[in-house]
Scaffold this motif. Sequence first.
Motif, PDB file in Angstrom:
ATOM      1  N   ILE A  67      28.960  45.521  40.830  1.00 14.50           N
ATOM      2  CA  ILE A  67      30.010  46.049  39.950  1.00 14.50           C
ATOM      3  C   ILE A  67      30.617  47.313  40.533  1.00 14.50           C
ATOM      4  N   TYR A  68      29.780  48.170  41.078  1.00 14.27           N
ATOM      5  CA  TYR A  68      30.288  49.417  41.648  1.00 14.27           C
ATOM      6  C   TYR A  68      31.253  49.158  42.795  1.00 14.27           C
ATOM      7  N   HIS A  69      30.862  48.265  43.702  1.00 18.97           N
ATOM      8  CA  HIS A  69      31.706  48.021  44.864  1.00 18.97           C
ATOM      9  C   HIS A  69      32.960  47.228  44.524  1.00 18.97           C
ATOM     10  N   VAL A  70      32.861  46.289  43.589  1.00 17.03           N
ATOM     11  CA  VAL A  70      34.005  45.427  43.289  1.00 17.03           C
ATOM     12  C   VAL A  70      34.961  46.050  42.287  1.00 17.03           C
ATOM     13  N   TYR A  71      34.404  46.780  41.306  1.00 17.40           N
ATOM     14  CA  TYR A  71      35.268  47.290  40.243  1.00 17.40           C
ATOM     15  C   TYR A  71      35.495  48.800  40.300  1.00 17.40           C
ATOM     16  N   ALA A  72      34.550  49.570  40.763  1.00 16.75           N
ATOM     17  CA  ALA A  72      34.781  51.008  40.899  1.00 16.75           C
ATOM     18  C   ALA A  72      35.542  51.318  42.182  1.00 16.75           C
ATOM     19  N   LEU A  73      35.077  50.747  43.304  1.00 20.57           N
ATOM     20  CA  LEU A  73      35.743  50.999  44.580  1.00 20.57           C
ATOM     21  C   LEU A  73      36.941  50.089  44.799  1.00 20.57           C
ATOM     22  N   PRO A  79      40.646  52.931  34.445  1.00 18.74           N
ATOM     23  CA  PRO A  79      40.976  51.579  33.971  1.00 18.74           C
ATOM     24  C   PRO A  79      40.149  51.246  32.726  1.00 18.74           C
ATOM     25  N   GLY A  80      40.601  50.252  31.969  1.00 20.21           N
ATOM     26  CA  GLY A  80      39.853  49.788  30.821  1.00 20.21           C
ATOM     27  C   GLY A  80      39.137  48.486  31.126  1.00 20.21           C
ATOM     28  N   LEU A  81      38.252  48.084  30.235  1.00 22.35           N
ATOM     29  CA  LEU A  81      37.536  46.829  30.439  1.00 22.35           C
ATOM     30  C   LEU A  81      38.488  45.650  30.500  1.00 22.35           C
ATOM     31  N   ALA A  82      39.591  45.714  29.751  1.00 19.46           N
ATOM     32  CA  ALA A  82      40.576  44.630  29.771  1.00 19.46           C
ATOM     33  C   ALA A  82      41.180  44.468  31.160  1.00 19.46           C
ATOM     34  N   ASP A  83      41.288  45.571  31.914  1.00 22.96           N
ATOM     35  CA  ASP A  83      41.813  45.486  33.283  1.00 22.96           C
ATOM     36  C   ASP A  83      40.855  44.711  34.183  1.00 22.96           C
ATOM     37  N   PHE A  84      39.566  44.878  33.964  1.00 26.72           N
ATOM     38  CA  PHE A  84      38.582  44.162  34.766  1.00 26.72           C
ATOM     39  C   PHE A  84      38.573  42.668  34.440  1.00 26.72           C
ATOM     40  N   ALA A 109      41.167  40.920  36.540  1.00 29.67           N
ATOM     41  CA  ALA A 109      41.251  41.428  37.911  1.00 29.67           C
ATOM     42  C   ALA A 109      40.882  40.366  38.928  1.00 29.67           C
ATOM     43  N   TRP A 110      41.189  40.666  40.184  1.00 28.85           N
ATOM     44  CA  TRP A 110      40.853  39.815  41.316  1.00 28.85           C
ATOM     45  C   TRP A 110      41.355  38.377  41.097  1.00 28.85           C
ATOM     46  N   ASP A 111      40.496  37.382  41.286  1.00 30.50           N
ATOM     47  CA  ASP A 111      40.964  35.994  41.187  1.00 30.50           C
ATOM     48  C   ASP A 111      41.396  35.604  39.780  1.00 30.50           C
ATOM     49  N   ALA A 112      40.979  36.357  38.773  1.00 33.10           N
ATOM     50  CA  ALA A 112      41.434  36.065  37.413  1.00 33.10           C
ATOM     51  C   ALA A 112      42.953  36.119  37.316  1.00 33.10           C
ATOM     52  N   GLN A 113      43.570  36.952  38.148  1.00 32.56           N
ATOM     53  CA  GLN A 113      45.026  37.026  38.152  1.00 32.56           C
ATOM     54  C   GLN A 113      45.648  35.700  38.576  1.00 32.56           C
ATOM     55  N   TRP A 114      44.975  34.980  39.477  1.00 30.75           N
ATOM     56  CA  TRP A 114      45.497  33.679  39.914  1.00 30.75           C
ATOM     57  C   TRP A 114      45.401  32.646  38.784  1.00 30.75           C
ATOM     58  N   TYR A 115      44.268  32.654  38.064  1.00 32.49           N
ATOM     59  CA  TYR A 115      44.149  31.734  36.940  1.00 32.49           C
ATOM     60  C   TYR A 115      45.216  32.043  35.888  1.00 32.49           C
TER      61      TYR A 115
END
Length: 405
Positions: A391-397, A53-58, A61-67
């Motif tokens: 970051i590892y658990h939320v974005y890598a995993l 994934p790229g930084l733009a995907d992060f 991601a997650w709740d940002a998709q709701w906003y």
Amino acid sequence: MAQLALTATRRWASAPLPLRIALVYLTARAVTTALLIAAALQSTSLSRFGADPGLADFVVAWDAQWYWLVAEEGYPSELPLTESGDVAENAWAFMPVFAFAAKGIGFLLGSWGMGAFLLSFVAGYFACVALHRLLRDRLGQHAAMWSVVFFASGPIAAMFQVGYAETLFLLLLFLALDATIRRRYTWLYLLIPIMAFTRPGILAFALYLGLHGIFRWWHRREDPLATREVVHIVVLGALATVAGFSWQVIAGVVTGDPGAYLATELSWRRNWLVGGVEGFIPFEGWIQASQFWFGQWGLPTSWGPVVLALLVVTAGAALIYLPQVRALGPDLRLWSASYLLYLLAVFFPQSSTFRLLLPLSPAWGALAVPRSRLWRVGVLAACLVGQWVWIYHVYALGNTFWQVP
């Protein structure tokens, strides 16, 4: 070498404060970016982001998709339902200010994600400036700057670079706390409504204003309390209370369901509790969660409420007796108590727990009070380790970690 270090120190001390904070902030953001890149390199096909994934995907991601959804489609007039007939997760759980502000900025930059990133990034810098102003009169310039270092580098520092409303809310919160402490109450008539529609939490500020008023009344002999200040405090407390419940009213009017907002919030809790959720009962969430998590950890569920009670007592004792916390002054301690009580009343601890503790960020000042360089460097190191773990658990995993077993 010693002379060069001394010269650099003097130049640093003589540099304008906004520039020093900017250097701290940009350095922290560079570290966070490196950690996000490292997480992206370790992401696999099992993660919600997939491989590479790229930084733009992060950012989105997650709740940002709701906003993002709120900005593009608004709020549903009909609540979505699950197969069992319960209210499903939907946009009513997310306030409009950040979503539409990011859309306006993104219109100029070409995408909502770019607007959200820039808004979070810039708001984060000004939140650092506001935090320094909030703490410097109580802790001194040096400790206030270290507080900014911890804040900008903390375990949840990724929020400064993703499409969440956290940093914008923190900026508004720090300004509101500073205005209250400096008795500039008129600013709160502007700040409170914006805060109320940026992120949940304004009811905690209403409680804080009430406690602030009681404290000032109790100490009115040594700190005179003018009649106009009494009026401001009472009216602003009422405004914050009304604003805190207004989103529930708006959701009820639009959907035709008076309980639309609470049912929406409970839909996330329902994902964690197999037996379901009957309705909202204040303070029940933490008790349920303590039993749930102890069960998941293979421990007796009866221990959960006991440990929870011990944590509450410990937090209360720290706010009252710990010298480093007392150094923050009565108002910041009253705010911390108000927000903790608010979380106890409304929240169910899960993957968002640490993020929802961000409004307690003025408490970084307590960790900056000890003047030991070893202590401060140790706290910073712990912040960076915690940041990588998050970051590892939320974005890598991604989904491979934050899921119900």
